[in-house]
Design a protein around this motif. Structure first.
Motif, PDB file in Angstrom:
ATOM      1  N   ARG A  67      33.246  39.377  29.465  1.00 29.45           N
ATOM      2  CA  ARG A  67      33.853  38.764  30.658  1.00 29.45           C
ATOM      3  C   ARG A  67      35.364  38.694  30.518  1.00 29.45           C
ATOM      4  O   ARG A  67      36.105  38.950  31.460  1.00 29.45           O
ATOM      5  CB  ARG A  67      33.276  37.357  30.877  1.00 29.45           C
ATOM      6  CG  ARG A  67      31.871  37.373  31.445  1.00 29.45           C
ATOM      7  CD  ARG A  67      31.389  35.976  31.737  1.00 29.45           C
ATOM      8  NE  ARG A  67      31.008  35.258  30.518  1.00 29.45           N
ATOM      9  CZ  ARG A  67      31.263  33.975  30.305  1.00 29.45           C
ATOM     10  NH1 ARG A  67      31.898  33.252  31.199  1.00 29.45           N
ATOM     11  NH2 ARG A  67      30.878  33.412  29.185  1.00 29.45           N
ATOM     12  N   ARG A  99      40.185  35.485  46.822  1.00 30.92           N
ATOM     13  CA  ARG A  99      39.878  34.377  45.954  1.00 30.92           C
ATOM     14  C   ARG A  99      38.469  33.940  46.312  1.00 30.92           C
ATOM     15  O   ARG A  99      38.168  33.660  47.465  1.00 30.92           O
ATOM     16  CB  ARG A  99      40.879  33.245  46.215  1.00 30.92           C
ATOM     17  CG  ARG A  99      41.323  32.580  44.945  1.00 30.92           C
ATOM     18  CD  ARG A  99      42.618  31.853  45.206  1.00 30.92           C
ATOM     19  NE  ARG A  99      43.655  32.385  44.332  1.00 30.92           N
ATOM     20  CZ  ARG A  99      43.815  32.010  43.097  1.00 30.92           C
ATOM     21  NH1 ARG A  99      43.019  31.124  42.563  1.00 30.92           N
ATOM     22  NH2 ARG A  99      44.767  32.503  42.360  1.00 30.92           N
ATOM     23  N   ALA A 127      47.185  43.105  37.802  1.00 28.33           N
ATOM     24  CA  ALA A 127      48.262  42.728  38.723  1.00 28.33           C
ATOM     25  C   ALA A 127      48.465  41.230  38.810  1.00 28.33           C
ATOM     26  O   ALA A 127      49.584  40.755  38.930  1.00 28.33           O
ATOM     27  CB  ALA A 127      47.975  43.301  40.098  1.00 28.33           C
ATOM     28  N   SER A 129      47.425  34.195  44.833  1.00 31.44           N
ATOM     29  CA  SER A 129      46.880  33.350  45.886  1.00 31.44           C
ATOM     30  C   SER A 129      46.609  34.121  47.168  1.00 31.44           C
ATOM     31  O   SER A 129      45.742  33.770  47.921  1.00 31.44           O
ATOM     32  CB  SER A 129      47.859  32.229  46.173  1.00 31.44           C
ATOM     33  OG  SER A 129      49.077  32.784  46.618  1.00 31.44           O
ATOM     34  N   VAL A 130      47.356  35.194  47.396  1.00 32.97           N
ATOM     35  CA  VAL A 130      47.155  35.898  48.647  1.00 32.97           C
ATOM     36  C   VAL A 130      46.132  37.015  48.500  1.00 32.97           C
ATOM     37  O   VAL A 130      45.777  37.666  49.450  1.00 32.97           O
ATOM     38  CB  VAL A 130      48.472  36.468  49.210  1.00 32.97           C
ATOM     39  CG1 VAL A 130      49.415  35.337  49.556  1.00 32.97           C
ATOM     40  CG2 VAL A 130      49.115  37.429  48.245  1.00 32.97           C
ATOM     41  N   GLU A 131      45.668  37.235  47.268  1.00 31.67           N
ATOM     42  CA  GLU A 131      44.598  38.203  47.087  1.00 31.67           C
ATOM     43  C   GLU A 131      43.265  37.491  47.257  1.00 31.67           C
ATOM     44  O   GLU A 131      43.211  36.290  47.449  1.00 31.67           O
ATOM     45  CB  GLU A 131      44.696  38.842  45.703  1.00 31.67           C
ATOM     46  CG  GLU A 131      45.903  39.742  45.590  1.00 31.67           C
ATOM     47  CD  GLU A 131      46.250  40.052  44.154  1.00 31.67           C
ATOM     48  OE1 GLU A 131      47.278  40.687  43.945  1.00 31.67           O
ATOM     49  OE2 GLU A 131      45.500  39.660  43.257  1.00 31.67           O
ATOM     50  N   GLU A 167      38.647  40.708  32.670  1.00 33.96           N
ATOM     51  CA  GLU A 167      39.669  39.940  33.359  1.00 33.96           C
ATOM     52  C   GLU A 167      41.054  40.221  32.783  1.00 33.96           C
ATOM     53  O   GLU A 167      42.017  40.420  33.509  1.00 33.96           O
ATOM     54  CB  GLU A 167      39.378  38.435  33.237  1.00 33.96           C
ATOM     55  CG  GLU A 167      38.135  37.986  33.962  1.00 33.96           C
ATOM     56  CD  GLU A 167      38.276  38.095  35.469  1.00 33.96           C
ATOM     57  OE1 GLU A 167      39.403  37.963  35.966  1.00 33.96           O
ATOM     58  OE2 GLU A 167      37.257  38.328  36.130  1.00 33.96           O
ATOM     59  N   ASN A 168      41.174  40.171  31.468  1.00 30.48           N
ATOM     60  CA  ASN A 168      42.482  40.356  30.846  1.00 30.48           C
ATOM     61  C   ASN A 168      42.329  40.836  29.403  1.00 30.48           C
ATOM     62  O   ASN A 168      42.284  40.043  28.478  1.00 30.48           O
ATOM     63  CB  ASN A 168      43.266  39.034  30.884  1.00 30.48           C
ATOM     64  CG  ASN A 168      44.663  39.191  30.335  1.00 30.48           C
ATOM     65  OD1 ASN A 168      45.098  40.294  30.021  1.00 30.48           O
ATOM     66  ND2 ASN A 168      45.375  38.083  30.208  1.00 30.48           N
ATOM     67  N   ARG A 195      34.817  38.708  44.689  1.00 33.25           N
ATOM     68  CA  ARG A 195      36.069  38.941  43.974  1.00 33.25           C
ATOM     69  C   ARG A 195      35.763  39.717  42.707  1.00 33.25           C
ATOM     70  O   ARG A 195      35.032  39.268  41.855  1.00 33.25           O
ATOM     71  CB  ARG A 195      36.716  37.592  43.645  1.00 33.25           C
ATOM     72  CG  ARG A 195      38.036  37.714  42.929  1.00 33.25           C
ATOM     73  CD  ARG A 195      38.595  36.303  42.761  1.00 33.25           C
ATOM     74  NE  ARG A 195      39.714  36.295  41.858  1.00 33.25           N
ATOM     75  CZ  ARG A 195      40.094  35.218  41.176  1.00 33.25           C
ATOM     76  NH1 ARG A 195      39.414  34.090  41.313  1.00 33.25           N
ATOM     77  NH2 ARG A 195      41.115  35.271  40.371  1.00 33.25           N
ATOM     78  N   ALA A 196      36.317  40.904  42.624  1.00 36.02           N
ATOM     79  CA  ALA A 196      36.047  41.769  41.476  1.00 36.02           C
ATOM     80  C   ALA A 196      36.729  41.210  40.232  1.00 36.02           C
ATOM     81  O   ALA A 196      37.712  40.485  40.325  1.00 36.02           O
ATOM     82  CB  ALA A 196      36.559  43.174  41.766  1.00 36.02           C
TER      83      ALA A 196
END
Lengths: 483, 304
Positions: free
Chosen positions: B156, B302, B289, B298-300, B160-161, B275-276
């Motif tokens: 997981r 959520r 990103a 916040s604008v992607e 994510e990162n 949300r991928a």
């Protein structure tokens, strides 16, 4: 006492021949807070990575790197995981085949208690304020019981109160024998909390001193290798409202702009003070016309709602975006092509259906001269320039296009002192010439130095307003933290 | 379709290969690999199962061969993407072409005839039922693994990162490659079900885009094993419904498009927000990103 970490003659030459770190000696004693200062590009971050054993030097010797924890400037956390999951990642306590979640939570609580790091183990990291997220990153490193903790620009994203809390934590750690290396370019912090300071310039150590035996001026002088260039004088100007925003709201989620009503007059710089992530990005994007918003905006009485992003540029609303590489420049294009971008579809750059290359070259040459862009030619790829020179191209493009209203978002982020002074001076000159300037910066000092009026943003709203002459640093800092 | 029971059992049969493939896709995407080579993994699985059953007379050995073939194909994707920095979509496309071409060629080499294999020993009704059950058991197991085990946590985190995984002292390349290995095994079984479970032959093109429908199921199932299995079951029921509605005059092409429309609906938020994973399909050395630009996050999408 033996040193917790020692670097002997450490050198790092990157492929391509850049000597990022050059023959550096550095020893950290257990229990000391040591500041490593230098300008952007001086080699501080490379040195931190070497100290933490993340990259290997091309020359010299490091001892003790196996017990170093590194707190990154841009946290390396997983936003959608819980706090405890981030802390135990890679060293999960097990019960059979499963993670022992109870033990992991207890571990987090224990770290929280013992170091005064107040964090809920079950919180989802991306919902946390930046200061708390940083505590999670520190906690993850502390879970490995390091002898040395290296923090790369830890205060860059924090509000003043959070900075105090951070240094209290670091002092607790140091008192228990951990050696702390704080990498920073904010000198006031150095003097307030560190015992020793090492200054690097162009990869070399240029100064070592006990903090008690030096001064801010001496450190700054060593960092820059000379005196810091003075800023342009601010002239008296006649101010008339140019840009007016009423009840503007944009974006959603934690970083949304919730409500902003303000005006920016021609001939003044309005500074937005605030910690990153309090709605500044949504505000700038809404003004630029790239993010839908509610509410109204006007420029010299003309409504902006009907104008798209391109038309707004034509109307004189121009931006210095916060991320020059992602939002401002096409790195594979030349300087000349980049300065034409955004103005390519109107005079004087457009002739008939084509771009007038001569006009483009003339503009690029003018910007390179006036903004002191250090480049072999205007045909050089933007990506080949240093960060400071890239930024000068962006600022030059924005200010050369007959702006009425300029939004400057973090205009000096990550550039050296010389480039910073030039960019700031050009903004002041634009103001003197009657341009309305909105300066958004996460560096309170920059806002204090440049603004005629300061608006504090917190959680997407304007939390306070201050006129030049009545700037109250402590009060502004408190509002930035939501007090 | 004579009875409701018949419809349910046909739905389960149609859903099973999709469930295996969707679970494979889920585990890959949660680790940050967008596995479009699932189609190829189903293909090589279906082929290897029949070829080995043909050669040995044992459909069980055929099933094992399918697992190995699926693993080989998906691991190639994992290795190409993590060790050699090949674009995941490009590598996946290449592997799909390799699988299609390789099996077409293999038909001629192994069976001496193009187009389709002769009939071989199949898994039989018992084996088919066992695999149907296994598909849904696998969904629950995978959900538990992802939620509760150290490896699941690392998967997981990797999706994510991956930089955070590296700074935690774990090699994200290894996590991603392991995820493709698990995925390959699952997709291989899915392929074997197609050729040795439902039928007893392999024919060119028999996977018919199921690998891509599975990717749609991953999205519709919001990147969780149970969700993806549920979506795959729904898509299986849709395809069983085709047989009913075809008789009523509804064009089957329209029905075949439904899974993709459903995935589109899931992505655009018509059926709840999806949300991928932030680093889904993102190479290891790149910053997802939203990390560099928390404010922009916040604008992607959520998912709350």
């Amino acid at each position: 006492m033996s040193a917790a970490l020692e670097l002997h003659g450490v050198t790092k030459v990157y492929p391509g021949g850049v000597r990022a770190v050059d023959e550096v000696d550095l020893a950290l004693e257990p229990g000391e807070i040591h500041a490593l200062c230098g300008e952007n590009g001086a080699g501080k971050s490379t040195l931190a990575q070497i100290a933490a054993g993340k990259i290997s030097p091309t020359g010299g010797r490091v001892s003790g790197a196996d017990r170093v924890g590194l707190v990154h400037q841009h946290f390396e956390l997983v936003g959608r995981l819980r706090v405890w999951e981030n802390v135990v990642l890679g060293r999960e306590p097990r019960r059979g085949a499963r993670i022992d979640a109870a033990a992991a939570r207890e571990r987090v609580r224990e770290l929280a208690r013992s170091y005064g790091l107040d964090v809920d183990p079950d919180a989802i990291v991306e919902t946390l304020p930046v200061g708390v997220a940083q505590r999670v990153e520190i906690m993850r490193e502390l879970a490995r019981e390091p002898r040395v903790l290296v923090l790369d620009e830890p205060t860059a994203v924090l509000a003043p109160v959070e900075i105090d809390a951070l240094f209290r934590t670091l002092e607790t750690l140091a008192a228990r024998g951990t050696a702390i290396l704080v990498i920073t370019h904010k000198l006031a912090e150095v003097l307030a909390h560190a015992e020793r300071v090492t200054v690097v310039r162009a990869g070399r150590v240029v100064m070592r001193s006990l903090v008690a035996e030096t001064s801010i001026d001496a450190i700054a002088h060593a960092m820059v290798g000379g005196t810091i260039p003075a800023l342009a004088e601010r002239a008296r100007t006649d101010v008339v409202p140019a840009f007016v925003a009423r009840d503007v709201a944009a974006g959603d989620g934690a970083h949304a702009l919730r409500e902003a009503t303000f005006e920016v007059r021609g001939g003044e710089i309005v500074g937005i003070a605030g910690v990153e992530g309090n709605g500044q990005t949504a505000l700038a994007d809404a003004i630029a016309g790239v993010l839908p918003y509610r509410g109204t905006m006007s420029l010299n009485g003309r409504t902006l709602e009907t104008l798209g992003a391109g038309a707004r540029i034509g109307a004189g609303v121009r931006s210095i975006p916060q991320d020059r590489q992602r939002e401002a420049l096409v790195l594979d294009w030349s300087i000349a092509e980049n300065v034409a971008l955004g103005d390519h579809d109107r005079a004087p750059l457009r002739r008939g259906i084509a771009i007038d290359r001569r006009a483009e070259n003339a503009l690029a040459t003018r910007i390179v001269e006036r903004f002191d862009v250090r480049t072999p030619s205007i045909r050089t790829r933007a990506g080949a320039l240093s960060g400071g020179n890239q930024q000068k191209v962006v600022v030059g493009r924005t200010l050369s296009g007959a702006p009425v209203f300029v939004v400057a978002f973090q205009p000096t982020r990550g550039i050296d002192v010389g480039a910073t002074a030039l960019v700031q001076s050009r903004l002041i000159e634009a103001r003197n010439a009657g341009v309305a300037v909105l300066l958004v910066s996460f560096e309170l000092d920059e806002v204090l130095a440049l603004a005629d009026r300061i608006l504090v943003m917190y959680r997407g709203s304007i939390a306070g307003s201050f006129e030049r002459g009545a700037f109250d640093r402590a009060r502004i800092g408190a509002l930035m933290a939501g007090a | 379709m004579d009875s409701f029971a018949g419809f349910v059992s046909l739905s389960l049969v149609k859903a099973t290969p999709l469930v295996f493939a969707a679970l494979a896709g889920t585990i890959c995407e949660r680790a940050g690999i967008l596995n479009i080579a699932l189609e190829g993994a189903l293909t090589v699985g279906a082929f290897a199962a029949v070829a080995v059953s043909f050669a040995t007379g044992s459909p069980v050995l055929g099933l094992f061969a399918a697992v190995l073939a699926g693993i080989a194909l998906c691991a190639l994707l994992g290795i190409a993407a993590t060790r050699f920095g090949v674009d995941q979509i490009v590598a996946g496309t290449g592997l799909n072409l390799l699988a299609a071409g390789g099996t077409a060629f293999g038909l001629v080499v192994v069976f001496g005839q193009p187009g389709a294999s002769p009939e071989v020993h199949a898994l039989g009704a018992g084996g088919e039922k066992a695999l149907i059950v296994a598909a849904f058991v696998a969904a629950f197991v995978l959900q538990a693994v992802l939620d509760r085990t150290p490896w699941g946590l690392r998967v997981r985190a990797c999706g994510e990162n991956p930089r955070a995984v590296r700074s935690a002292g774990v090699d994200p390349r290894r996590v991603r490659v392991t995820a493709t290995v698990v995925a390959g095994a699952l997709a291989g079984i899915g392929g074997a079900f197609l050729s040795l479970g439902e039928l007893d032959i392999y024919s060119d093109g028999m996977t018919a885009g199921r690998g891509f429908i599975a990717l749609a199921a991953v999205i519709f199932g919001r990147w969780t094993p149970l969700g993806a299995a549920g979506a795959a079951l729904a898509f299986g029921a849709l395809s069983a419904l085709q047989f009913v509605l075809q008789r009523a005059g509804v064009p089957s092409e329209l029905m075949q498009a439904l899974p993709y429309l459903a995935a589109l609906a899931a992505l655009t938020g018509i059926v709840g927000r999806a949300r991928a994973p932030a680093a889904d399909g993102v190479p290891l050395d790149e910053r997802p990103a939203h990390i560099g630009r928390m404010a922009k996050g916040s604008v992607e999408n959520r998912g709350d």
